[in-house]
Design an enzyme around this catalytic site. Sequence first.
Site, PDB file in Angstrom:
ATOM      1  N   LYS A   1      15.493  52.964  27.310  1.00 35.54           N
ATOM      2  CA  LYS A   1      14.110  53.412  27.542  1.00 35.54           C
ATOM      3  C   LYS A   1      13.181  52.522  26.731  1.00 35.54           C
ATOM      4  O   LYS A   1      13.494  52.218  25.556  1.00 35.54           O
ATOM      5  CB  LYS A   1      13.919  54.853  27.058  1.00 35.54           C
ATOM      6  CG  LYS A   1      14.708  55.863  27.845  1.00 35.54           C
ATOM      7  CD  LYS A   1      14.655  57.224  27.188  1.00 35.54           C
ATOM      8  CE  LYS A   1      15.554  58.196  27.904  1.00 35.54           C
ATOM      9  NZ  LYS A   1      15.841  59.376  27.126  1.00 35.54           N
TER      10      LYS A   1
ATOM     11  N   LYS B   1      25.234  52.051  34.189  1.00 38.02           N
ATOM     12  CA  LYS B   1      26.509  52.761  34.396  1.00 38.02           C
ATOM     13  C   LYS B   1      27.703  52.018  33.804  1.00 38.02           C
ATOM     14  O   LYS B   1      27.682  50.793  33.660  1.00 38.02           O
ATOM     15  CB  LYS B   1      26.745  52.919  35.900  1.00 38.02           C
ATOM     16  CG  LYS B   1      25.801  53.905  36.545  1.00 38.02           C
ATOM     17  CD  LYS B   1      26.312  55.296  36.352  1.00 38.02           C
ATOM     18  CE  LYS B   1      25.785  56.212  37.420  1.00 38.02           C
ATOM     19  NZ  LYS B   1      26.334  57.530  37.353  1.00 38.02           N
TER      20      LYS B   1
ATOM     21  N   CYS C   1      70.764  55.928  41.356  1.00 37.05           N
ATOM     22  CA  CYS C   1      72.219  55.799  41.253  1.00 37.05           C
ATOM     23  C   CYS C   1      72.984  56.741  42.174  1.00 37.05           C
ATOM     24  O   CYS C   1      74.208  56.689  42.228  1.00 37.05           O
ATOM     25  CB  CYS C   1      72.671  56.006  39.803  1.00 37.05           C
ATOM     26  SG  CYS C   1      72.523  57.704  39.250  1.00 37.05           S
TER      27      CYS C   1
ATOM     28  N   LYS D   1      24.470  58.244  28.321  1.00 34.99           N
ATOM     29  CA  LYS D   1      24.200  58.990  29.562  1.00 34.99           C
ATOM     30  C   LYS D   1      25.289  60.057  29.657  1.00 34.99           C
ATOM     31  O   LYS D   1      26.441  59.761  30.008  1.00 34.99           O
ATOM     32  CB  LYS D   1      24.260  58.030  30.749  1.00 34.99           C
ATOM     33  CG  LYS D   1      24.098  58.693  32.098  1.00 34.99           C
ATOM     34  CD  LYS D   1      22.637  58.758  32.492  1.00 34.99           C
ATOM     35  CE  LYS D   1      22.455  59.280  33.910  1.00 34.99           C
ATOM     36  NZ  LYS D   1      22.883  60.663  34.076  1.00 34.99           N
TER      37      LYS D   1
HETATM   38  N1  5U1 Z   1      20.082  59.933  27.301  1.00 27.86           N
HETATM   39  C1  5U1 Z   1      19.390  60.222  28.429  1.00 27.86           C
HETATM   40  N2  5U1 Z   1      19.939  60.693  29.516  1.00 27.86           N
HETATM   41  N3  5U1 Z   1      18.945  60.845  30.408  1.00 27.86           N
HETATM   42  C2  5U1 Z   1      18.971  61.291  31.697  1.00 27.86           C
HETATM   43  N4  5U1 Z   1      18.076  60.044  28.600  1.00 27.86           N
HETATM   44  C3  5U1 Z   1      17.776  60.422  29.848  1.00 27.86           C
HETATM   45  N5  5U1 Z   1      16.619  60.438  30.504  1.00 27.86           N
HETATM   46  C4  5U1 Z   1      16.606  60.877  31.772  1.00 27.86           C
HETATM   47  C5  5U1 Z   1      17.783  61.322  32.372  1.00 27.86           C
HETATM   48  C6  5U1 Z   1      17.784  61.819  33.773  1.00 27.86           C
HETATM   49  O1  5U1 Z   1      15.465  60.902  32.484  1.00 27.86           O
HETATM   50  C7  5U1 Z   1      14.241  60.450  31.917  1.00 27.86           C
HETATM   51  C8  5U1 Z   1      14.219  58.966  31.779  1.00 27.86           C
HETATM   52  C9  5U1 Z   1      13.160  60.915  32.856  1.00 27.86           C
END
Ligand code: 5U1
Length: 698
Positions: free
Chosen positions: A304, A328, A429, A128
């Site tokens: 995912k 997170k 000191c 992320k």
């Molecule tokens: N790696 C990753 N970051 N990210 C952020 N995948 C990913 N997918 C996102 C977001 C906001 O959104 C989709 C699942 C729609």
Amino acid sequence: MAVPPVPGSGDAAARADALRREIERHNYAYYVLDAPTVPDAEYDRLFRELQALEAAHPELVTADSPTRRVGGQPLDEFPKRRHAIPMLSIRTETDTTAAGARTFDARVRKELGLVETDAPVEYAAELKFDGLAINLRYEHGVLVSATTRGDGETGEEVTQNVRTVQSVPLRLRTDQPPPVLEVRGEVFMRRDDFERYNAKQREAGRPTLVNPRNGAAGSIRQLDPRLAAQRPLSFFAYGLGEVQGWTDAPATHSATLDVLVELGVPVSAERRVCRGADALVAFHDDVAARRDQLPFDIDGVVYKVNRLDQQRALGFVTREPRWAVAHKFPAQEELTVVEAIEVQVGRTGALTPVARLAPVFVGGVTVTNATLHNQDEIDRKDVRVGDTVIVRRAGDVIPEVVAVVADRRPHPAPPRFAILEAYPVCPECGSHVVRLEGEAAVRCTGGLYCPAQRKQALLHFASRRAMDIEGLGDKLVDQLVDRGLVHTPADVYGLDLATLAGLDRMAEKSAANLCAAIEASKATTLARFIFALGIRNVGEATAKDLARHFGALDRLIAATEDDLLAVRDVGPIVAQSIVQFFAEPHNLDVVRKLQAAGVRWPESAGVQQSGGRLAGKTLVLTGTLPTLTRDAAKEMIEAAGGKVAGSVSKKTDYVVAGAEAGSKLAKAQELGVAILDEDGLRGLLQPAASSGQRALDL
Ligand code: 5U1
């Protein structure tokens, strides 16, 4: 390297085309495969050649030429653009433990109608990124627009700025591009690019970026693309938007990302296909452990469901897909309030300012203190008591105040914080504190006397090139100081056998050896004693120069800055350090106690600049001398104003050779340099000796 001559327009078109292809190939290797194929200089040469060609033949310029990344005029505002397919956000799992991944897997299984005996669900696990989400639209393989997420339905078109991101391909690597392909991902700033950019800004006295995330977001929302181009950004793709006419589209998310890589779109290699919750937990833990070694900031990982048919079956809730979650990590930056600014006195006497903070949970722990580094950093960030600040704690690094949130400063504004005003004397000191010219640190002048500097000062005092007390190492110094047995180096000379033998890991024999070493150290040289005092900026060579120049300690103590400036290699900073050291009564007290304990050295009238029997002479030592160690010989030569060099040249005046002398002796013979043995050296140093130097009988 010179740019080749610009060809005529027939050849030019072919050459420009070849150059573009080659540059794109290198870009692909560099940004997508992370495996550069040519050195930077060669890449630059190709780039400059293409620039020159396009300047000579403007009709050959194409929209997707790598030279066209920066262009266009500053905008008044960004045009709004509706997304063909809404840009969804992602559900966030804030439970940062393994339970976060397990809850997600359980929910997915339930919603897919799977029972316990069904096979584990396959997931694509990714990072992320901590940046700004962007939709890149390629029509027939060419980048036509780049749009921010905005409210998910409509974003801002920031195409000019995104074109300046080198890793975003302006054209896809395929001969048969689909009519429409939207790539979604994150624009971010690498930490090294952030540091480099900030260093340059600081040098130029311009404002710095608070953190890489703000850097990325601020650059993309910069209305002047030339300014955006100066900020080094990167891009990683993680999904698709609208797609038209892609006939053989893959059936899984991970395979889709693989195809993006083939198309020349950068995708982070930090991704994994995971089967079941345990594999998700392992991915989360693995990335969390390596988080600080990654070249960019992330705030967690993303899971995912990998099969696209299962994604479709799961669908969405409001604006978030049911098939994805962001798991997170503990936040590395948080807001808190500075309750006070105090200082810590370090082992070198530096007073490091520390912000006392309202407790805040950041980076997985509760933080109550953060370093402010030094006065310059306080001034640069303008941190004041009462300010709300961003605190960062990454990995095991000491928490630091990143920036002040300016609009949360209390009214009336609290005064600026100045270490010298808040702490005119050392809080440990009571000695005076000073900030020497050219130094960032404010320092305590207590030296030997200051408890904060005690262990460091003692170790230095006892070291081989100072008082040479063998056996007085850091474990012993820790015990002696922690048990309150030694406060200053003078106390070392009051230690007896029984006390030393009573220390941890101290056998009777070692204690006796240490006692003997302490006793032996009392007979020393003035140079060693000066060096042992640990005066700031006075190293071994300066101590020798001072000893030679003044000859007696009391003359050094009484010296003014002007007197000191007359000593070889002593400049204003060193002179100031010495005067300040002896101006501190505590330090003088320690010196007198050391003398009273029997520490002594031969004194002389001192040798002023041009004096010394070896003044201006360069000697080289080689082989093993019968009685003198190399250090002792060097000390004697330097005390007589001579210089000891490491290699023989025409400029060498004497080579002092002992047993098993090697190539240096041969070189001396070859160059006809005078060669001495140990007696010859001694003769050279003694004014009364009649024959003076004695050449080696070779
Ligand atoms: N790696 C990753 N970051 N990210 C952020 N995948 C990913 N997918 C996102 C977001 C906001 O959104 C989709 C699942 C729609």
